[in-house]
Each structure stands twice: as structure tokens, then as C-alpha cells.
Design a protein around this motif. Structure first.
Motif, mmCIF file in Angstrom:
data_model
loop_
_atom_site.group_PDB
_atom_site.id
_atom_site.type_symbol
_atom_site.label_atom_id
_atom_site.label_comp_id
_atom_site.label_asym_id
_atom_site.label_seq_id
_atom_site.Cartn_x
_atom_site.Cartn_y
_atom_site.Cartn_z
ATOM 1 N N VAL A 135 0.821 -1.219 0.000
ATOM 2 C CA VAL A 135 0.000 0.000 0.000
ATOM 3 C C VAL A 135 0.855 1.269 0.000
ATOM 4 N N GLU A 136 1.992 1.225 0.679
ATOM 5 C CA GLU A 136 2.844 2.415 0.706
ATOM 6 C C GLU A 136 3.533 2.648 -0.652
ATOM 7 N N SER A 137 3.494 1.646 -1.518
ATOM 8 C CA SER A 137 4.078 1.790 -2.860
ATOM 9 C C SER A 137 3.090 2.442 -3.820
ATOM 10 N N SER A 138 1.885 2.740 -3.334
ATOM 11 C CA SER A 138 0.844 3.205 -4.247
ATOM 12 C C SER A 138 -0.011 4.315 -3.641
ATOM 13 N N GLY A 198 -2.533 11.496 -0.412
ATOM 14 C CA GLY A 198 -2.442 10.546 0.706
ATOM 15 C C GLY A 198 -3.492 9.454 0.709
ATOM 16 N N THR A 199 -4.094 9.192 -0.459
ATOM 17 C CA THR A 199 -5.054 8.080 -0.536
ATOM 18 C C THR A 199 -4.409 6.918 -1.284
ATOM 19 N N LEU A 200 -5.059 5.759 -1.224
ATOM 20 C CA LEU A 200 -4.510 4.563 -1.874
ATOM 21 C C LEU A 200 -4.971 4.498 -3.323
ATOM 22 N N LYS A 246 10.369 -0.776 -2.603
ATOM 23 C CA LYS A 246 10.282 0.235 -1.550
ATOM 24 C C LYS A 246 10.921 -0.273 -0.255
ATOM 25 N N PHE A 247 11.786 0.537 0.305
ATOM 26 C CA PHE A 247 12.468 0.199 1.549
ATOM 27 C C PHE A 247 12.046 1.241 2.585
ATOM 28 N N ILE A 248 11.371 0.782 3.621
ATOM 29 C CA ILE A 248 10.857 1.692 4.639
ATOM 30 C C ILE A 248 11.722 1.590 5.897
ATOM 31 N N GLU A 279 7.152 8.712 7.064
ATOM 32 C CA GLU A 279 5.773 9.173 7.274
ATOM 33 C C GLU A 279 4.841 8.170 6.585
ATOM 34 N N PHE A 280 4.066 7.404 7.355
ATOM 35 C CA PHE A 280 3.146 6.426 6.751
ATOM 36 C C PHE A 280 1.864 7.128 6.295
ATOM 37 N N SER A 281 1.385 6.767 5.100
ATOM 38 C CA SER A 281 0.223 7.462 4.537
ATOM 39 C C SER A 281 -1.077 6.690 4.665
ATOM 40 N N ILE A 282 -1.011 5.370 4.693
ATOM 41 C CA ILE A 282 -2.241 4.570 4.561
ATOM 42 C C ILE A 282 -2.685 3.944 5.885
#
Length: 349
Positions: free
Chosen positions: A268-271, A276-278, A287-289, A294-297
């Protein structure tokens, strides 16, 4: 943040060799980020933390039996072949890892099964252990895939030293697994039983299904002190419009949106849209977190207990807060929680 911030002493005996007897009866550590509290529960108690209209994001990837054993022509040496991904369906080309690799050169042939009806030829070297194989099999594509499944075994991670047992075929798979393509299970999802899913459904919790085909890169420890220099392996991911709508609707209503596992979180964080929506997504993500992030989903996550210096631990640290995560892990070691694939779970709210 540096790699050394993610090292801790993990006693060997805390690495889980077997799953809990019942899926939903593994232990559950609950971290409350706001109040900085740590609670000790069982996984099935998770229902107490969710209400009607909350959403759980599940990764519905399905693990295929990726580990095969073949024999090298002439010498008969036993070779492990780990299927990573299919490169070309028509030509039956696969990206694989071989072990021991030094014996396997371009042009070598490997034979599989007692009747040796499945043969593979090495046509390229990709990395020190990586090879491209062309499978030769007298039959349709469907029959070929059936043969691979028949000969393959459940790809338990290498840290599990025992042999694969019949129960692994079922237990190293989530009960909502649908889309085949992973070589490692999305482990947070392993704790859900049919009964628990039903109870959550009755309580009014919604489920959004995404797919991220977990690759072997998930087990790669980070080896660079400067985290920004680490390169993640790419993994294929899909988020459809239906899942995006369920998640965005819950976000609008300020409900709890819970990523079940680091793989669902990465998908989900890749999209994420600029607002800030999915969004819908179909493609590859690397993606490396890691902190700060800052998490969006999702505003909540379920995950297992991870090994030192792993990218998974880094994501949890970014989500829970580094000091709080360290405190929780010290507590987990002290309380003898079980770590890794078949281990216990953590809920972070």
C-alpha cells in the motif's frame, strides 16, 4: 539511523521451529504508541482492538513449493534448486538459485524426480548462486506446472533446520492465500484462523485484499551501515480498485486501517496518491521503509518478531518509534516470545 541501531542479542532458542498448535493461539504483544503501553495477549484477542468499519489489509499471495532437488548429469550430485520467478512461460525459463553453486555451469543438465521426466538445462549465470534454467518437459504448460508442484517442497526459510513435514504445506500458507507467486509466506497472516476471520467479519470489520509476491530478498540482512545505500529486491505487487475503495472509505471515516504484515504495508505504501489516498497499482516495488518515515495509509499494523538487522525490523521501528520498538523487543526476549516465520505476533496501534 545506522545499521548498528538495529542489532540486538537474539537467543537461538527463541527462533520458532514449529508454528503454534492453533493458528490463532500464538502469543500477541500489543503496543500502544500513544500511551506507550505494552500488553501480553493471545492472537485471537485481536478482535477486542477492532470495531465495525475498521479495515484489515491482507496480502493474499500464495506460496508455491519452490524448493526442488535434482541430480546433476554424469556425476549424480544432489543439487538444490530454488525457484525464484518464471521469466518466460512459453520457453519455460526460470530464475533460480542453486546450491552448491560452484558445481553448476552453463550447459549442465539437471534431472528431477525418480523417473527423470523433468530436466533442466543451465543457460545463464545471473549472480554467484543465481542461474537461468530452461526446463524440458514432454507435456502441456499446465502439466509442466503440475509436475513442478509435485516435485517441489514447501520453501521453509533456511533458519528452520528440521526437514519439511506434511503439516508445513498447510501451515506455511495463509488461509486467505489465492494468487500464486510467493517463495516466502507473508507471516503475520499465518495467525488468522477461519474461525477468527468469521468472528471479525461478524463484528463488522472489512477486509481489503492486496497481493505482494514475497521474494527471497525479504530474508536478506542489510549489510551497509548507511541505510540509504541498501537496495531492496523488487517484488511484484497488485492493488485493485476494490481494495483501494475499501481503504480510502475507512480513512475518510477516521477508522482503524490495519496492515496485516510488512508485505501488505509495503504494497500500500508503494501506491499512495499525492493527497495521501490509496491508488490502484500493478507492477514491481522495491520500496524500503526505514526511520524516519511518514506512513500514509495504515494507522495500525500486525507483524511477527523479526531478526536483527533485517529490513522488516526497520519498518517496525519506523512505525512504532525506534525507542519504543527497542523496549518492546527487550521485553519480548525477556518474556521468551517466539521469533521469525513461525513465531508470535505483535499488534501496533
Amino acid at each position: 539511523m545506522k545499521l548498528s541501531h538495529f542489532n540486538f542479542k537474539l537467543p537461538e532458542e527463541l527462533l520458532a521451529e514449529h508454528p503454534a498448535e492453533h493458528r490463532d493461539e500464538a502469543r500477541l504483544m500489543v503496543l500502544d504508541r500513544k500511551n506507550k503501553t505494552i500488553e501480553h495477549k493471545l492472537f485471537k484477542d485481536i478482535i477486542d482492538y477492532f470495531d465495525e468499519g475498521d479495515v484489515m489489509i491482507l496480502n493474499n499471495t500464495k506460496v508455491f513449493p519452490a524448493r526442488l532437488y535434482g541430480n546433476k548429469e554424469k556425476t549424480g550430485a544432489r543439487i538444490e534448486v530454488f525457484l525464484l520467478r518464471e521469466l518466460n512461460e512459453e520457453q519455460r525459463l526460470w530464475d533460480v538459485l542453486v546450491d552448491p553453486a560452484r558445481k553448476i555451469r552453463i550447459g549442465n543438465k539437471l534431472y528431477f524426480g525418480d523417473d527423470e521426466t523433468l530436466v533442466a538445462e543451465v543457460i545463464d549465470n545471473t549472480t554467484s548462486r543465481g542461474r537461468t534454467l530452461r526446463f524440458l518437459y514432454d507435456g502441456s504448460y499446465k502439466e509442466f506446472r503440475k509436475k513442478l508442484t509435485e516435485l517441489g517442497e514447501t520453501p521453509l526459510p533456511k533458519y528452520i533446520k528440521r526437514d519439511v513435514e506434511p503439516e508445513d504445506e498447510e501451515r506455511y500458507q495463509t488461509i486467505f492465500a489465492k494468487n500464486e507467486g510467493a517463495v516466502a509466506a507473508p507471516t503475520a497472516g499465518l495467525h488468522f484462523s477461519k474461525h477468527l476471520l468469521k468472528r471479525l467479519e461478524i463484528k463488522g470489520i472489512d477486509f481489503a485484499e492486496v497481493t505482494l509476491h514475497v521474494g527471497l530478498g525479504t530474508f536478506n540482512p542489510v549489510e551497509v551501515e548507511d541505510l540509504s545505500k541498501h537496495k531492496m529486491d523488487s517484488e511484484e505487487a497488485f492493488v485493485d480498485q476494490k481494495a483501494a475503495d475499501i481503504v480510502n472509505n475507512a480513512k475518510t471515516k477516521k477508522k482503524r486501517v490495519c496492515a496485516v504484515g510488512t508485505t501488505a504495508m509495503r504494497a500500500v505504501e508503494s501506491s499512495v496518491s499525492s493527497s495521501g489516498t490509496l491508488n490502484e497499482f500493478s507492477g514491481w516495488t522495491n520500496k524500503f521503509i526505514f526511520p524516519p518515515y511518514e506512513f500514509s495509509i495504515a494507522n495500525c499494523m500486525i507483524t511477527n518478531f523479526h531478526t536483527p538487522k533485517s529490513t522488516l525490523l526497520m519498518m517496525v521501528s519506523a512505525f512504532a518509534g525506534h525507542d519504543f520498538m527497542k523496549e518492546a523487543y527487550e521485553e519480548a526476549v525477556k518474556e521468551k516470545y517466539r521469533f521469525y516465520t513461525y513465531g508470535d505476533a505483535m499488534l501496533i496501534i
